[in-house]
Design a protein around this motif. Structure first.
Motif, PDB file in Angstrom:
ATOM      1  N   ALA A 103       0.808  -1.220   0.000  1.00  0.00           N
ATOM      2  CA  ALA A 103       0.000   0.000   0.000  1.00  0.00           C
ATOM      3  C   ALA A 103       0.841   1.270   0.000  1.00  0.00           C
ATOM      4  O   ALA A 103       0.339   2.346   0.312  1.00  0.00           O
ATOM      5  CB  ALA A 103      -0.932   0.011   1.200  1.00  0.00           C
ATOM      6  N   TYR A 106      -0.583   4.177  -1.759  1.00  0.00           N
ATOM      7  CA  TYR A 106      -1.721   4.830  -1.110  1.00  0.00           C
ATOM      8  C   TYR A 106      -1.314   5.531   0.180  1.00  0.00           C
ATOM      9  O   TYR A 106      -1.712   6.665   0.443  1.00  0.00           O
ATOM     10  CB  TYR A 106      -2.807   3.801  -0.772  1.00  0.00           C
ATOM     11  CG  TYR A 106      -3.451   3.146  -1.966  1.00  0.00           C
ATOM     12  CD1 TYR A 106      -4.496   3.763  -2.640  1.00  0.00           C
ATOM     13  CD2 TYR A 106      -3.022   1.901  -2.416  1.00  0.00           C
ATOM     14  CE1 TYR A 106      -5.104   3.162  -3.725  1.00  0.00           C
ATOM     15  CE2 TYR A 106      -3.621   1.289  -3.502  1.00  0.00           C
ATOM     16  CZ  TYR A 106      -4.667   1.922  -4.150  1.00  0.00           C
ATOM     17  OH  TYR A 106      -5.257   1.324  -5.231  1.00  0.00           O
ATOM     18  N   ASP A 314      -8.228  -7.464   2.809  1.00  0.00           N
ATOM     19  CA  ASP A 314      -8.799  -7.153   1.500  1.00  0.00           C
ATOM     20  C   ASP A 314      -9.521  -5.816   1.608  1.00  0.00           C
ATOM     21  O   ASP A 314     -10.561  -5.705   2.256  1.00  0.00           O
ATOM     22  CB  ASP A 314      -9.777  -8.250   1.078  1.00  0.00           C
ATOM     23  CG  ASP A 314     -10.288  -8.055  -0.340  1.00  0.00           C
ATOM     24  OD1 ASP A 314      -9.922  -7.042  -0.973  1.00  0.00           O
ATOM     25  OD2 ASP A 314     -11.068  -8.900  -0.814  1.00  0.00           O
ATOM     26  N   ALA A 317      -8.475  -3.093  -3.176  1.00  0.00           N
ATOM     27  CA  ALA A 317      -7.403  -2.814  -4.134  1.00  0.00           C
ATOM     28  C   ALA A 317      -7.172  -4.055  -4.989  1.00  0.00           C
ATOM     29  O   ALA A 317      -7.815  -5.090  -4.814  1.00  0.00           O
ATOM     30  CB  ALA A 317      -6.131  -2.413  -3.393  1.00  0.00           C
ATOM     31  N   ALA A 318      -6.237  -3.941  -5.916  1.00  0.00           N
ATOM     32  CA  ALA A 318      -5.975  -5.060  -6.814  1.00  0.00           C
ATOM     33  C   ALA A 318      -5.558  -6.306  -6.048  1.00  0.00           C
ATOM     34  O   ALA A 318      -5.959  -7.422  -6.389  1.00  0.00           O
ATOM     35  CB  ALA A 318      -4.891  -4.664  -7.822  1.00  0.00           C
ATOM     36  N   PHE A 351     -10.087   2.792   2.986  1.00  0.00           N
ATOM     37  CA  PHE A 351     -10.019   2.659   1.526  1.00  0.00           C
ATOM     38  C   PHE A 351     -11.452   2.689   0.996  1.00  0.00           C
ATOM     39  O   PHE A 351     -12.300   1.923   1.460  1.00  0.00           O
ATOM     40  CB  PHE A 351      -9.341   1.345   1.131  1.00  0.00           C
ATOM     41  CG  PHE A 351      -7.856   1.340   1.373  1.00  0.00           C
ATOM     42  CD1 PHE A 351      -6.972   1.716   0.387  1.00  0.00           C
ATOM     43  CD2 PHE A 351      -7.342   0.951   2.608  1.00  0.00           C
ATOM     44  CE1 PHE A 351      -5.600   1.703   0.607  1.00  0.00           C
ATOM     45  CE2 PHE A 351      -5.986   0.946   2.841  1.00  0.00           C
ATOM     46  CZ  PHE A 351      -5.109   1.319   1.838  1.00  0.00           C
ATOM     47  N   GLN A 353     -14.328   4.036  -2.460  1.00  0.00           N
ATOM     48  CA  GLN A 353     -14.611   4.642  -3.747  1.00  0.00           C
ATOM     49  C   GLN A 353     -15.174   6.038  -3.501  1.00  0.00           C
ATOM     50  O   GLN A 353     -16.150   6.205  -2.780  1.00  0.00           O
ATOM     51  CB  GLN A 353     -15.627   3.799  -4.519  1.00  0.00           C
ATOM     52  CG  GLN A 353     -15.112   2.454  -5.007  1.00  0.00           C
ATOM     53  CD  GLN A 353     -14.219   2.569  -6.232  1.00  0.00           C
ATOM     54  OE1 GLN A 353     -14.124   3.627  -6.853  1.00  0.00           O
ATOM     55  NE2 GLN A 353     -13.571   1.472  -6.595  1.00  0.00           N
ATOM     56  N   PHE A 385     -10.993   4.965  -6.685  1.00  0.00           N
ATOM     57  CA  PHE A 385     -10.629   4.231  -5.468  1.00  0.00           C
ATOM     58  C   PHE A 385      -9.401   4.880  -4.864  1.00  0.00           C
ATOM     59  O   PHE A 385      -8.388   5.090  -5.548  1.00  0.00           O
ATOM     60  CB  PHE A 385     -10.339   2.772  -5.818  1.00  0.00           C
ATOM     61  CG  PHE A 385      -9.990   1.925  -4.622  1.00  0.00           C
ATOM     62  CD1 PHE A 385     -10.973   1.463  -3.758  1.00  0.00           C
ATOM     63  CD2 PHE A 385      -8.673   1.584  -4.360  1.00  0.00           C
ATOM     64  CE1 PHE A 385     -10.655   0.681  -2.655  1.00  0.00           C
ATOM     65  CE2 PHE A 385      -8.336   0.807  -3.267  1.00  0.00           C
ATOM     66  CZ  PHE A 385      -9.331   0.350  -2.413  1.00  0.00           C
ATOM     67  N   THR A 386      -9.508   5.201  -3.583  1.00  0.00           N
ATOM     68  CA  THR A 386      -8.377   5.858  -2.947  1.00  0.00           C
ATOM     69  C   THR A 386      -8.399   5.603  -1.446  1.00  0.00           C
ATOM     70  O   THR A 386      -9.295   4.952  -0.917  1.00  0.00           O
ATOM     71  CB  THR A 386      -8.388   7.366  -3.231  1.00  0.00           C
ATOM     72  OG1 THR A 386      -7.173   7.952  -2.765  1.00  0.00           O
ATOM     73  CG2 THR A 386      -9.574   8.043  -2.578  1.00  0.00           C
ATOM     74  N   TRP A 387      -7.391   6.127  -0.773  1.00  0.00           N
ATOM     75  CA  TRP A 387      -7.262   5.980   0.675  1.00  0.00           C
ATOM     76  C   TRP A 387      -7.582   7.304   1.354  1.00  0.00           C
ATOM     77  O   TRP A 387      -7.070   8.361   0.966  1.00  0.00           O
ATOM     78  CB  TRP A 387      -5.848   5.541   1.040  1.00  0.00           C
ATOM     79  CG  TRP A 387      -5.428   5.890   2.449  1.00  0.00           C
ATOM     80  CD1 TRP A 387      -4.610   6.905   2.852  1.00  0.00           C
ATOM     81  CD2 TRP A 387      -5.854   5.229   3.655  1.00  0.00           C
ATOM     82  NE1 TRP A 387      -4.489   6.916   4.213  1.00  0.00           N
ATOM     83  CE2 TRP A 387      -5.235   5.900   4.740  1.00  0.00           C
ATOM     84  CE3 TRP A 387      -6.686   4.139   3.910  1.00  0.00           C
ATOM     85  CZ2 TRP A 387      -5.430   5.510   6.056  1.00  0.00           C
ATOM     86  CZ3 TRP A 387      -6.880   3.754   5.231  1.00  0.00           C
ATOM     87  CH2 TRP A 387      -6.248   4.426   6.280  1.00  0.00           C
ATOM     88  N   ASN A 420      -4.222   5.529  -8.834  1.00  0.00           N
ATOM     89  CA  ASN A 420      -5.403   5.251  -9.654  1.00  0.00           C
ATOM     90  C   ASN A 420      -5.837   6.452 -10.475  1.00  0.00           C
ATOM     91  O   ASN A 420      -5.732   7.600 -10.034  1.00  0.00           O
ATOM     92  CB  ASN A 420      -6.563   4.781  -8.774  1.00  0.00           C
ATOM     93  CG  ASN A 420      -6.260   3.472  -8.073  1.00  0.00           C
ATOM     94  OD1 ASN A 420      -5.600   2.606  -8.632  1.00  0.00           O
ATOM     95  ND2 ASN A 420      -6.724   3.325  -6.847  1.00  0.00           N
TER      96      ASN A 420
END
Length: 455
Positions: A103, A106, A314, A317-318, A351, A353, A385-387, A420
């Motif tokens: 991460a 992020y 989880d 993220a990817a 995390f 959207q 998508f971000t932190w 992203n």
């Protein structure tokens, strides 16, 4: 008789002159001259009409075909939203640290080292977390080929059996070890780590190295070779408060243990039954909760509860994040567990959207001198998508379209946050109609020349 008085002015003189003209005109103007004058007048009139028609026709032709300025496009960047700031749960324990691998993009460069830390960073008692170090030192001297490799067989004698009573008196966690009991090194390590049996830690370390003195010497060398200068081990079980370490060192130790196939599998086992030792329950009650996969608990009584843990988180993220954390000096096992779960959940929920645009959102206008208008709109919903409240950057690219018809794509809006990027099309809503013939004829000042059109 005297005639009545009549006023004499310019009008009466003009009337008298016209009368005389009529009396003598037939005699004074030649008919041929009159005809020539008439023809000349007709010719002049015809020429004037032709010229008027030519000028009018030329104007009409020019006005109906002359270029007009293209529609004026005014675009404005949509407001960039700000994500909700993450509220990461904090510890009330003496010290804590957490590392988040996967991460950095992020959370910032270095998050995979130590992302957050509390406390002074000074060494604190680690209690039974010591046994994890003991296992690493033993396997450094007597490696297992794989997670399934049982390793050499260990047979415990009377001296080993006597350790049961010795640690029982001290109030340490113990497991059965009858004289003559044999088990693999792998199983013996499981008894030491899963229920945290101190008698097994003492017996195994002495058996592998020949004596406690040799074990401690090997432990100091192992710590030094891994740069763990903040860690001190004086005995193999952790029952001594002089076994201490720093949060930074413990994160490194946890990663070494998690990378070892045999240890990683053992510390992730909630319970196991081993002949000679019986049914064993892992002291780490958080296994399987909030993504926690290991590693080791420790405590020396009230106010000294500790946990060294790993978790797979989880967050959307990817790839899942690899979490390594430590808590030292918690007031109770329950408080430590609750805070760790809260911390992991707060990271997960941080995390998210962030919606950045909605379909049909107006971001500009198109207008013409002849009154035809349309709007620029974002063509589809968009989110990124971000932190936490990571700043979101926006760029907009608007092109001149070939036509100004409804639905025509004229550019894009792009948002970037951390690693992203998301892009949405910009389209025309409405149609720009061409100017009417009447508008062209009545607005010559709004029309251009062929040169203007070419330029």
């Amino acid at each position: 008789m005297t005639a009545p008085w009549q006023p004499v002015d310019g009008l009466s003189d003009f009337a008298e002159l016209m009368a005389h003209e009529q009396e003598f005109s037939g005699d004074r103007v030649d008919p041929a001259v009159r005809r020539r004058r008439r023809r000349r007048g007709l010719i002049i009139t015809a020429v004037c009409v032709v010229l008027l028609l030519a000028v009018t026709g030329g104007y009409v032709g020019w006005a109906l075909t002359a270029p007009v300025d293209p529609p004026a496009v005014t675009a404005r960047a949509p407001q960039v939203p700000v994500g909700d700031a993450a509220a990461v749960a904090t510890h009330t324990a003496a010290a804590s640290a957490i590392s988040v691998s996967g991460a950095d993009a992020y959370l910032g460069e270095g998050a995979s080292g130590t992302w957050s830390v509390t406390g002074t960073g000074e060494p604190l008692p680690i209690a039974s977390i010591t046994k994890l170090i003991t296992a690493l030192v033993i396997l450094d001297a007597s490696p297992l080929a794989s997670a399934d490799d049982p390793g050499p067989t260990i047979t415990f004698g009377k001296a080993d059996h006597d350790l049961y009573d010795q640690y029982y008196v001290q109030g340490a966690t113990i497991a059965p070890m009858p004289t003559g009991t044999s088990m693999s090194l792998h199983d013996a390590l499981a008894v030491m780590l899963i229920p945290s049996a101190s008698n097994y830690a003492d017996a195994l370390s002495s058996r592998i190295f020949g004596s406690q003195s040799a074990f401690l010497s090997a432990t100091r060398a192992w710590l030094a070779s891994h740069g763990l200068t903040g860690t001190t081990v004086t005995e193999p079980t952790g029952i001594s408060p002089r076994n201490t370490s720093t949060p930074a060192d413990l994160l490194a130790i946890a990663k070494l243990a998690a990378a070892h196939p045999a240890i990683a599998r053992i510390v992730a086992t909630p319970s196991v039954s081993i002949p000679g030792a019986g049914q064993l329950i892992n002291t780490n009650a958080l296994l399987g909760t909030a993504g926690i996969t290991g590693l080791k608990t420790g405590n020396l009584g009230e106010g000294t509860h500790s946990l060294l843990y790993t978790a797979t988180l989880d967050v959307g993220a990817a790839d899942p994040l690899a979490i390594t954390g430590v808590v030292l000096g918690g007031s109770s096992r329950e408080s430590v567990n609750a805070t760790v779960i809260a911390e992991l959940e707060s990271i997960r929920s941080g995390f998210h959207q962030v919606p950045v645009a909605s379909e049909g959102q107006e971001i500009g206008t198109i207008s013409t001198p002849w009154g035809s208008t349309a709007t620029l709109v974002i063509g589809e919903d968009a989110s990124i998508f971000t932190w936490s409240d990571t700043p979101i950057e926006l760029t907009m690219d608007i092109d001149t379209p070939p036509t100004y018809r409804d639905g025509t794509a004229v550019g894009t809006v792009t948002w970037t946050a951390g690693p992203n990027t998301v892009t949405a099309p910009v389209t025309i809503s409405g149609t720009i109609d061409p100017p009417t013939e009447w508008w062209r004829l009545t607005h010559p000042s709004e029309l251009g020349s062929a040169t203007d059109a070419e330029g």
